[in-house]
Design a protein around this motif. Structure first.
Motif, short mmCIF file in Angstrom:
data_model
loop_
_atom_site.label_atom_id
_atom_site.label_comp_id
_atom_site.label_asym_id
_atom_site.label_seq_id
_atom_site.Cartn_x
_atom_site.Cartn_y
_atom_site.Cartn_z
N GLU A 189 0.44 16.24 -2.84
CA GLU A 189 0.48 15.17 -1.87
C GLU A 189 1.43 14.08 -2.36
OE1 GLU A 189 -3.43 13.71 -1.17
OE2 GLU A 189 -4.07 15.50 -0.05
N ARG A 230 0.84 -1.21 0.00
CA ARG A 230 0.00 0.00 0.00
C ARG A 230 0.87 1.25 0.00
NH1 ARG A 230 -2.26 1.11 6.09
NH2 ARG A 230 -0.37 0.55 7.23
N MET A 231 0.28 2.34 -0.47
CA MET A 231 0.98 3.62 -0.55
C MET A 231 0.75 4.43 0.73
SD MET A 231 2.47 3.48 -3.52
CE MET A 231 2.90 5.15 -4.01
N LEU A 232 1.83 4.95 1.30
CA LEU A 232 1.78 5.72 2.54
C LEU A 232 2.19 7.16 2.29
CD1 LEU A 232 3.58 3.11 4.83
CD2 LEU A 232 1.12 3.36 4.44
N LYS A 233 1.58 8.08 3.00
CA LYS A 233 1.91 9.50 2.85
C LYS A 233 3.30 9.79 3.41
CE LYS A 233 -2.69 11.62 2.85
NZ LYS A 233 -3.57 12.61 3.53
N SER A 243 6.29 13.40 3.54
CA SER A 243 6.43 14.84 3.24
C SER A 243 7.87 15.27 3.01
CB SER A 243 5.85 15.67 4.39
OG SER A 243 6.52 15.37 5.62
N THR A 247 4.64 8.65 -5.65
CA THR A 247 3.70 9.46 -6.43
C THR A 247 3.61 10.88 -5.90
OG1 THR A 247 1.82 8.77 -5.03
CG2 THR A 247 2.26 7.46 -7.01
N CYS A 248 3.24 11.74 -6.81
CA CYS A 248 2.98 13.15 -6.51
C CYS A 248 1.66 13.51 -7.18
CB CYS A 248 4.11 14.03 -7.03
SG CYS A 248 3.80 15.80 -6.91
N ARG A 277 3.25 10.15 -1.79
CA ARG A 277 3.09 8.82 -1.19
C ARG A 277 4.24 7.92 -1.64
NH1 ARG A 277 -2.07 7.85 1.05
NH2 ARG A 277 -3.53 9.56 0.65
N HIS A 278 4.59 6.96 -0.78
CA HIS A 278 5.63 5.99 -1.11
C HIS A 278 5.12 4.58 -0.83
CE1 HIS A 278 6.76 4.64 2.98
NE2 HIS A 278 6.49 5.89 3.36
N GLY A 334 4.36 7.67 10.77
CA GLY A 334 4.30 8.46 9.54
C GLY A 334 5.53 9.33 9.34
#
Length: 378
Positions: free
Chosen positions: A323, A180-183, A185, A313-314, A325-326, A240
């Motif tokens: 936003e 799954r993709m996680l946020k 920053s 992703t961006c 995610r990795h 996170g």
């Protein structure tokens, strides 16, 4: 047309009117050294001196797991030749570099098909590896033995890197376990205090790109060639935030994600590997548009959609914010291909440990892992 590889991996161009594919079947000889031990003895009506020695051997169309070979030969002896013996060996320290499976031959035997002939086979050819090759002509006798010529001169060549076809195979395997993709920053880079002192005092506060080491897949086209600055972006699932442990040092530069990654950059898949552990690593390349890094990657690496891929992703949200995610189930190594100013982020000491066992510096890929290996090389 070119027939598909058969047996131990030798094929040859063939016109529609030439024999059946089965005529190109291969036979194998036992593993033998070039000093002549294990060579078949000459017998029958053809003598050794009657068979021409291949001259002016030429190697072409080299890929990571195949090559074409041809040579000059006296056409008057063509009818006497029934087979070619090809002796293929890794160049470095041949005597100690035996194959993992003892029943894999280094000497290949092919029917005397038209040249050039393609030698193909991932079980004896690895990418980016130096080999030596020599050839004999042979005549199979009525009693099953061979009359053979002298060996040709030894030719050296090096196999190629993975092509984008092979990298796309690795990409597909990596996507299957990305999770799954996680946020996140920030991107971060850990090093020792001396590294950051050097950047400030010698480079004017700029981290300069360096050549990627030889860690990961042996055939990766970025190893030893692509220049960049390594970053991480993985976060701890429960906080996170970036982890407080690192294998590379106790001092960390943290850079806002949008400073390095976004609409102004391109994203490429570089590699997928593990190091005899349960952890799997994915190498991504972030190259600013119009940069030398972009030019390097365009013809070598699969490009990923910034907003729609399984790793990094961006996406622009409804309020106009970006936003990031990795992938949560692989460890991402991100190579940014341009210099990075320390002033773009914050340098501070982390509170965790230096986990040396997690270091990927010149790490060797596990060639037996079914999760991250493809059907060629390592």
């Amino acid at each position: 047309m070119e027939v598909p590889s058969l047996g131990h991996g030798i094929t040859s161009p063939m016109s529609p009117c030439e024999g059946m594919v089965s005529n190109l079947s291969l036979e194998s000889l036992e593993l033998c050294e070039r000093d002549g031990a294990g060579k078949p003895e000459a017998s029958g009506s053809v003598e050794m001196e009657d068979l021409p020695v291949p001259q002016n051997i030429k190697i072409s169309n080299i890929t990571c797991d195949s090559f074409k070979i041809c040579w000059d030969m006296d056409p008057r002896a063509k009818d006497k030749i029934t087979h070619y013996f090809i002796d293929l060996n890794k160049k470095e320290n041949k005597n100690s570099n035996k194959f993992k499976h003892k029943d894999v031959p280094t000497k290949l035997v092919a029917k005397a098909v038209p040249l050039p002939m393609t030698v193909r086979g991932h079980w004896f050819l690895s990418p980016r590896t130096e080999y030596t090759v020599a050839v004999q002509t042979a005549s199979k006798q009525t009693d099953g033995d061979y009359a053979i010529s002298e060996w040709s001169d030894i030719i050296e060549f090096c196999t190629a890197d993975y092509s984008t076809v092979h990298l796309n195979q690795l990409l597909t395997k990596a996507e299957a376990i990305a999770g799954r993709m996680l946020k996140f920053s920030v991107f971060y880079r850990n090093q020792h205090k001396e590294y950051f002192d050097h950047v400030k005092e010698v480079n004017g506060g700029r981290m300069m790109p360096s050549v990627k080491d030889n860690s990961g897949s042996h055939g990766s086209p970025i190893s030893g060639k692509l220049e960049g600055v390594f970053f991480s972006c993985n976060t701890e699932f429960n906080t996170g935030q970036p982890p407080q442990d690192s294998p590379y040092g106790r001092v960390r530069l943290t850079v806002p994600a949008q400073a390095l990654f976004g609409p102004h950059t391109r994203l490429y898949f570089g590699d997928f590997y593990c190091m005899y552990t349960a952890y799997h690593y994915v190498i991504l390349v972030v190259a600013p548009k119009g940069s030398p890094g972009e030019a390097f990657c365009q013809d070598r690496l699969p490009e990923l959609d910034l907003a729609d891929n399984r790793f990094l992703t961006c996406v622009q949200s409804e309020d106009g914010q970006l936003e990031f995610r990795h992938a949560g189930d692989v460890i991402l190594e991100v190579i940014y291909t341009e210099p990075v100013e320390l002033a773009q982020g914050t340098v501070a000491e982390i509170s965790g440990h230096q986990l040396m066992s997690m270091s990927t510096i010149n790490a060797k890929k596990d060639p037996s892992c079914k999760t991250c290996n493809i059907s060629v090389g390592r």
